[in-house]
Design an enzyme around this catalytic site. Structure first.
Site, PDB file in Angstrom:
ATOM      1  N   ASN A  43       0.865  -1.189   0.000  1.00 28.57           N
ATOM      2  CA  ASN A  43       0.000   0.000   0.000  1.00 28.57           C
ATOM      3  C   ASN A  43       0.899   1.236   0.000  1.00 28.57           C
ATOM      4  OD1 ASN A  43      -1.781   2.066   0.574  1.00 28.57           O
ATOM      5  ND2 ASN A  43      -2.241   1.376   2.656  1.00 28.57           N
ATOM      6  N   TRP A  44       0.959   1.914  -1.147  1.00 26.05           N
ATOM      7  CA  TRP A  44       1.837   3.092  -1.249  1.00 26.05           C
ATOM      8  C   TRP A  44       1.265   4.306  -0.523  1.00 26.05           C
ATOM      9  CZ3 TRP A  44       4.604   3.853  -6.659  1.00 26.05           C
ATOM     10  CH2 TRP A  44       5.492   2.790  -6.852  1.00 26.05           C
ATOM     11  N   LYS A  45       0.008   4.224  -0.098  1.00 26.85           N
ATOM     12  CA  LYS A  45      -0.659   5.369   0.546  1.00 26.85           C
ATOM     13  C   LYS A  45      -0.503   6.614  -0.336  1.00 26.85           C
ATOM     14  CE  LYS A  45       0.276   3.232   4.942  1.00 26.85           C
ATOM     15  NZ  LYS A  45       0.268   3.376   6.369  1.00 26.85           N
ATOM     16  N   HIS A  87      -9.326   0.925   5.365  1.00 23.45           N
ATOM     17  CA  HIS A  87      -8.009   1.119   6.006  1.00 23.45           C
ATOM     18  C   HIS A  87      -8.196   2.053   7.199  1.00 23.45           C
ATOM     19  CE1 HIS A  87      -3.899   2.339   6.731  1.00 23.45           C
ATOM     20  NE2 HIS A  87      -3.510   1.280   6.039  1.00 23.45           N
ATOM     21  N   GLU A 120      -6.562   4.444   8.227  1.00 26.10           N
ATOM     22  CA  GLU A 120      -6.353   5.867   7.928  1.00 26.10           C
ATOM     23  C   GLU A 120      -7.603   6.476   7.289  1.00 26.10           C
ATOM     24  OE1 GLU A 120      -2.648   5.346   5.852  1.00 26.10           O
ATOM     25  OE2 GLU A 120      -1.692   4.826   7.747  1.00 26.10           O
ATOM     26  N   GLU A 169      -4.873  -5.214  10.839  1.00 23.69           N
ATOM     27  CA  GLU A 169      -3.839  -4.190  11.010  1.00 23.69           C
ATOM     28  C   GLU A 169      -4.072  -3.458  12.327  1.00 23.69           C
ATOM     29  OE1 GLU A 169      -2.091  -2.980   6.986  1.00 23.69           O
ATOM     30  OE2 GLU A 169      -3.824  -1.718   7.331  1.00 23.69           O
ATOM     31  N   GLY A 205       3.016   1.912  10.696  1.00 26.87           N
ATOM     32  CA  GLY A 205       3.985   2.994  10.521  1.00 26.87           C
ATOM     33  C   GLY A 205       4.761   3.346  11.780  1.00 26.87           C
ATOM     34  N   SER A 225       3.931  -2.441  10.176  1.00 25.10           N
ATOM     35  CA  SER A 225       5.393  -2.462  10.345  1.00 25.10           C
ATOM     36  C   SER A 225       6.037  -3.784   9.909  1.00 25.10           C
ATOM     37  CB  SER A 225       5.772  -2.129  11.794  1.00 25.10           C
ATOM     38  OG  SER A 225       5.355  -0.804  12.103  1.00 25.10           O
ATOM     39  N   GLY A 241       2.920  -1.234   4.188  1.00 25.67           N
ATOM     40  CA  GLY A 241       2.919   0.190   3.852  1.00 25.67           C
ATOM     41  C   GLY A 241       4.316   0.640   3.456  1.00 25.67           C
ATOM     42  N   GLY A 242       5.010   1.263   4.392  1.00 23.60           N
ATOM     43  CA  GLY A 242       6.305   1.896   4.114  1.00 23.60           C
ATOM     44  C   GLY A 242       7.292   1.024   3.363  1.00 23.60           C
TER      45      GLY A 242
END
Ligand code: PEP
Length: 252
Positions: free
Chosen positions: A13-15, A100, A102, A170, A176, A214, A235-236
């Site tokens: 997920n590049w967000k 998600h 977020e 999640e 993150g 993470s 994610g990251g």
């Protein structure tokens, strides 16, 4: 005869990260997968919506699926700035993340909205990746299973199958932050979700249950080995091909 474990899925997920120039990472990822490093799992990238088509085209025949990060709950209409599941499918994508944390936090998305988005995804023949997870305060209060159970019950529509719905657990406090639950904590939640899906769906054993929060090359093998973990939502560490390939290595 014993049912086979579901084929794992590792989705990045590049967000709200990435530019056109970031598609270089897709070339590197495709090359890494082609160069003998092909993992025994499905691989997906979920870039920001304006990059979906360019990413899809750039991937060509490489074994990388493309998914979106959100869709509107309606099929079309006067919803400025939103993206329909039908358009996502039309661009050659096969999945969409819904719910998600977020989006639940930044956009006030409720379980009912997430469920409606999953249904919209299915009308467009997309797989819905439904995200659930407790906050740190909820975990500290001993309510992780109650919260996740309620989210799964209320965000996953009736009538779905293992072929068109994936659940991503999640924990909000692990996203993150560099912190991850223990293998035991993840196993407890995943087996709880598995039982819930088996009670509700005849193919509940076959749904893919992703862990997210993470995940990085250094912990992927340990996390992916947990019972009922059928892949990861990353994610990251999905932004750089080298890191993402390091995570995929858990499935070689
Ligand atoms: C995510 O947002 O889905 C996620 C898991 O992020 P990260 O891997 O950066 O924790």
């Amino acid at each position: 005869m014993q049912a086979q474990d579901p084929r794992p899925l590792v989705a990045g997920n590049w967000k709200m990260n990435g530019l056109l120039s970031s598609l270089e990472e897709v070339d590197k990822l495709a090359a890494g997968i082609a160069n003998g490093a092909r993992p025994a799992c499905d691989v997906m990238l979920c870039p920001p919506a304006p990059l979906l088509l360019a990413m899809r085209e750039r991937i060509g025949e490489a074994a990388i699926a493309v998914g979106a990060q959100d869709c509107h709950m309606q099929d079309s209409g006067a919803h400025t700035g939103d993206v329909s599941a039908a358009l996502i499918a039309d661009l050659g994508c096969t999945a969409v993340i819904v719910g998600h944390s977020e989006r639940r936090t930044d956009h006030g998305e409720t379980d009912a909205m997430v469920l409606a988005k999953a249904l919209s995804a299915h009308r467009a023949e997309l797989t819905a990746i439904v995200c659930v997870g407790e906050t740190e305060a909820e975990r500290d209060a001993g309510k992780a299973l109650e919260i996740v159970g309620h989210q799964v019950a209320s965000s996953v529509p009736d009538g779905v199958t293992a072929a068109n719905l994936v659940v991503a657990y999640e924990p909000v406090w692990a996203i993150g932050t560099g912190r991850t639950p223990t293998a035991e904590e993840i196993g407890e939640v995943h087996s709880f979700i598995r039982r819930q899906l088996m009670d509700r769906f005849s193919d509940g054993e076959q749904f893919r249950l992703l862990y997210g929060g993470s995940v990085k090359p250094a912990n992927a093998a340990e996390l992916m080995a947990v019972s009922n973990v059928d892949g990861a939502l990353v994610g990251g560490a999905s932004l750089k091909a080298e890191d993402f390939l390091g995570i995929l290595a858990a499935y070689r």
